[in-house]
Design a protein around this motif. Structure first.
Motif, PDB file in Angstrom:
ATOM      1  N   GLY A 115       0.789  -1.221   0.000  1.00  0.00           N
ATOM      2  CA  GLY A 115       0.000   0.000   0.000  1.00  0.00           C
ATOM      3  C   GLY A 115       0.823   1.273   0.000  1.00  0.00           C
ATOM      4  O   GLY A 115       0.584   2.192  -0.774  1.00  0.00           O
ATOM      5  N   ARG A 116       1.823   1.319   0.867  1.00  0.00           N
ATOM      6  CA  ARG A 116       2.655   2.507   0.989  1.00  0.00           C
ATOM      7  C   ARG A 116       3.365   2.813  -0.338  1.00  0.00           C
ATOM      8  O   ARG A 116       3.419   3.949  -0.793  1.00  0.00           O
ATOM      9  N   LEU A 117       3.895   1.752  -0.967  1.00  0.00           N
ATOM     10  CA  LEU A 117       4.656   1.940  -2.209  1.00  0.00           C
ATOM     11  C   LEU A 117       3.764   2.442  -3.334  1.00  0.00           C
ATOM     12  O   LEU A 117       4.168   3.294  -4.127  1.00  0.00           O
ATOM     13  N   VAL A 118       2.530   1.905  -3.379  1.00  0.00           N
ATOM     14  CA  VAL A 118       1.607   2.341  -4.424  1.00  0.00           C
ATOM     15  C   VAL A 118       1.215   3.799  -4.197  1.00  0.00           C
ATOM     16  O   VAL A 118       1.135   4.591  -5.138  1.00  0.00           O
ATOM     17  N   ALA A 119       1.042   4.158  -2.938  1.00  0.00           N
ATOM     18  CA  ALA A 119       0.708   5.558  -2.634  1.00  0.00           C
ATOM     19  C   ALA A 119       1.862   6.482  -3.050  1.00  0.00           C
ATOM     20  O   ALA A 119       1.642   7.547  -3.628  1.00  0.00           O
ATOM     21  N   ASP A 120       3.099   6.058  -2.777  1.00  0.00           N
ATOM     22  CA  ASP A 120       4.265   6.840  -3.201  1.00  0.00           C
ATOM     23  C   ASP A 120       4.285   7.020  -4.710  1.00  0.00           C
ATOM     24  O   ASP A 120       4.595   8.095  -5.220  1.00  0.00           O
ATOM     25  N   LEU A 121       3.947   5.931  -5.367  1.00  0.00           N
ATOM     26  CA  LEU A 121       3.976   5.939  -6.831  1.00  0.00           C
ATOM     27  C   LEU A 121       2.936   6.900  -7.395  1.00  0.00           C
ATOM     28  O   LEU A 121       3.212   7.640  -8.348  1.00  0.00           O
ATOM     29  N   GLU A 122       1.748   6.894  -6.786  1.00  0.00           N
ATOM     30  CA  GLU A 122       0.703   7.827  -7.230  1.00  0.00           C
ATOM     31  C   GLU A 122       1.172   9.263  -7.093  1.00  0.00           C
ATOM     32  O   GLU A 122       0.898  10.103  -7.937  1.00  0.00           O
ATOM     33  N   LYS A 123       1.902   9.510  -5.999  1.00  0.00           N
ATOM     34  CA  LYS A 123       2.385  10.861  -5.758  1.00  0.00           C
ATOM     35  C   LYS A 123       3.382  11.277  -6.835  1.00  0.00           C
ATOM     36  O   LYS A 123       3.324  12.386  -7.366  1.00  0.00           O
ATOM     37  N   LEU A 124       4.281  10.364  -7.153  1.00  0.00           N
ATOM     38  CA  LEU A 124       5.306  10.696  -8.156  1.00  0.00           C
ATOM     39  C   LEU A 124       4.696  10.869  -9.542  1.00  0.00           C
ATOM     40  O   LEU A 124       5.018  11.799 -10.270  1.00  0.00           O
ATOM     41  N   LEU A 125       3.818   9.938  -9.904  1.00  0.00           N
ATOM     42  CA  LEU A 125       3.242   9.963 -11.255  1.00  0.00           C
ATOM     43  C   LEU A 125       2.112  10.975 -11.359  1.00  0.00           C
ATOM     44  O   LEU A 125       1.615  11.246 -12.448  1.00  0.00           O
TER      45      LEU A 125
END
Length: 481
Positions: A358-368
């Motif tokens: 979950g945390r990694l996907v949230a980070d990814l959403e932020k970057l993209l």
DNA sequence: AAAAAAC
């Protein structure tokens, strides 16, 4: 209107090499960066991967080396005048090969140095003198300290994959290398991704730089179709097999987060009948280059790799990238996905998202800067039967696989685990080192020679270190799920 | 939770 190389008035030997390679029109990064680099100004360049960055800096660099005589009166006829630094050995190799091609018809010499290879041939080349040196940091420092490489006449430094070169793992080495270079020089930074912190740090190494952003940084190519699937850890392999089959993929990169994971996954995919090889930093350099070569030649279908292969590697026509694990750094997602859809080709990027991501996907959403929609997979094969040997796995399987972001703040459910057996702490009455801490005892006349008993002591010490671990693991195995 | 880069 696309700019063409012929409008550049490159020196004849360079334009001849470019023509021979079949280059005509420039890519956007080339069209923008080449004129700027030709002026000798510092550059911070953000460009999507696979868009010809290497030519964008090496052609104008070579042009300047040709046009401007080395001002110094050094006895060395071929001092290092341009230094190109990269974060992986394979990348250094690849960039060096390109530079060699561009410089083919000039008198400029180039060389590449990286670890895992014999120092001697590299040393010979350096002693002969090269104008352009391509390197990874560790081995370069070795050569600097051995006085094989003298960098006090460097006029140009290129940091390719600059954000990686400036991150904490590389920064100390990088700073040491830069300390050997003249202050008066041109610095060029290139990457597909720049986080705000790195951008700030980077600007401290640049002098009045020109910023070139060809695409929004941190962006994946628009020609790549991207999917995120909710997948249990135990189902990832069959999900991979199924997608490869359904899509009729002939080749793919499969990225995982650890070296051990790469080795294991490659082995099991191989066992399941897929032509697979692994590429990671625990392999010898020879094996690494062979694995890459085999994949390039199409002798293997799946290349299971750690992030050693995430950046910059230019392999034509790779139709798909799998993120078997969601990358720890969001930036690395952009780089991994950049292995496909290169030079305008179409590509497929599939990411397996498990419950703990979950945390990694949230980070990814932020970057993209976009919402990631998780999709479900309908499996065609039956689930392989596996042992339940872990309480957490049982929990995962019991519950429905929802969106992992829903449980971001919720701790995993408490699970019963057997109380850890208290191990007695015994302070050793005598030290166990037979040589240094024990009072000397003259050996009995018929005793084994000292080296033999010390070997035995060492062996038993090692097994003493291994055995308890095994026992502990066995103790933690729950009776049943 | 890791990888990479030097022996």
């Amino acid at each position: 209107m696309t700019a063409s190389f012929s409008n550049l008035s490159l020196a004849e030997p360079l334009s001849r090499a470019v023509a021979e390679m079949g280059y005509e029109s420039m890519t956007p990064i080339q069209a923008q960066a080449i004129p700027v680099v030709l002026t000798g100004k510092d550059v911070m360049g953000a460009a999507q991967t696979g868009t010809g960055k290497t030519a964008a800096f090496s052609l104008p660099l070579l042009q300047r080396l040709l046009k401007h005589e080395n001002a110094s009166t050094s006895p060395a006829r071929h001092p290092v005048r341009a230094l190109v630094l990269l974060p992986t050995r394979e990348l250094a190799d690849q960039v060096a090969q390109q530079v060699k091609l561009y410089a083919k018809y000039t008198n400029l010499r180039s060389a590449v140095v990286f670890g895992g290879m014999d120092m001697k041939p590299q040393t010979l080349e350096l002693k002969r003198g090269v104008e352009v040196l391509v390197a990874t940091p560790g081995r370069l420092l070795d050569h600097i300290e051995a006085k094989n490489a003298v960098l006090n006449q460097v006029e140009y430094v290129v940091l390719d994959e600059a954000d990686r070169m400036l991150d904490i793992g590389f920064l100390p080495d990088l700073q040491r290398i830069l300390s050997y270079l003249p202050k008066q020089r041109t610095t060029l930074l290139f990457s597909a991704t720049f986080s705000p912190e790195i951008k700030r740090l980077a600007s401290s190494y640049l002098n009045d730089p020109v910023t070139i952003e060809v695409a929004r940084p941190n962006e994946t190519a628009s020609t790549v179709e991207q999917h995120f699937y909710s997948v249990n850890d135990d189902d990832k392999r069959r999900a991979l097999r199924q997608i490869v089959r359904q899509r009729g993929l002939n080749q793919a990169f499969v990225f995982v987060n650890s070296k051990l994971g790469a080795a294991r996954l490659a082995r099991s995919l191989e066992r399941e009948g897929m032509k697979t090889t692994a590429l990671h930093g625990d392999k010898s350099q020879d094996e690494r280059l062979k694995a890459l070569e085999a994949f390039k030649k199409g002798e293997v279908d799946l290349l299971v790799a750690t992030d050693v292969a995430a950046r910059g590697l230019d392999i034509k026509d790779v139709p798909a990238v799998f993120n078997f694990d969601v990358p720890f750094n969001a930036e690395d997602y952009v780089h991994r996905v950049g292995r496909t859809g290169r030079a305008g080709a179409s590509g497929l990027a599939v990411t397996f998202v498990s419950n703990s991501d979950g945390r990694l996907v949230a980070d990814l959403e932020k970057l993209l800067k976009k919402k990631i929609e998780l999709e479900a997979i309908e499996y065609e094969e039956d689930k392989p039967r596996g042992r339940i040997n872990d309480g957490r796995r049982a929990w995962r399987e019991a519950g429905e696989l929802g969106d992992p972001r829903d449980v971001l703040d919720a701790p995993p459910p408490e699970r019963e685990r057997p109380a850890r057996p208290q191990r007695e702490f015994r302070s050793p009455a005598v030290s166990r080192d037979p040589f240094f801490d024990q009072p000397y005892q003259p050996p009995a006349a018929d005793a084994a020679p000292a080296w033999e008993s010390s070997t035995r002591a060492a062996t038993s010490k090692i097994s003493a270190n291994i055995k308890p671990k095994r026992k502990v693991a066995a103790l933690f195995k729950p009776e049943q799920a």
